[in-house]
Motif scaffolding. Structure first.
Motif, short mmCIF file in Angstrom:
data_model
loop_
_atom_site.label_atom_id
_atom_site.label_comp_id
_atom_site.label_asym_id
_atom_site.label_seq_id
_atom_site.Cartn_x
_atom_site.Cartn_y
_atom_site.Cartn_z
N ASN A 32 50.54 32.24 57.94
CA ASN A 32 49.33 33.05 57.82
C ASN A 32 49.49 34.43 58.45
N ARG A 51 52.26 43.31 44.86
CA ARG A 51 51.35 42.35 44.23
C ARG A 51 51.35 41.08 45.07
N ILE A 52 50.19 40.52 45.22
CA ILE A 52 50.06 39.25 45.93
C ILE A 52 49.45 38.25 44.96
N TYR A 53 50.09 37.13 44.80
CA TYR A 53 49.65 36.10 43.87
C TYR A 53 49.08 34.92 44.65
N GLY A 54 48.22 34.18 44.00
CA GLY A 54 47.60 33.02 44.62
C GLY A 54 48.43 31.76 44.53
N ARG A 55 49.63 31.86 44.01
CA ARG A 55 50.52 30.71 43.90
C ARG A 55 51.96 31.20 43.88
#
Length: 71
Positions: A32, A51-55
């Protein structure tokens, strides 16, 4: 497991490593981090995109997304 795709190419270790992937420490309790995201605070240059992805992405997805952005 962790691997890196940089500028649309899988970092496979080349002549420096037998494999291009690594393992997270089994003692890692979380990723985290801090409340504020800092990207390369000591970087001598600039980050042009993030870019930040949720998976987790598959390698082909990461490469495909990079190619779609630069072509």
């Amino acid at each position: 497991m962790i691997s890196f795709v940089v500028d649309g190419a899988l970092c496979d270790g080349g002549t420096h490593r037998q494999f291009g992937w690594g393992r997270f420490s089994p003692h890692l309790q979380g990723a985290n981090g801090a409340d504020v995201l800092r990207i390369g605070p000591a970087l001598d240059g600039e980050v042009l995109g993030l870019r930040i992805y949720g998976r987790a992405l598959r390698t082909s997805e990461a490469i495909g997304n990079w190619r779609a952005d630069v072509t």
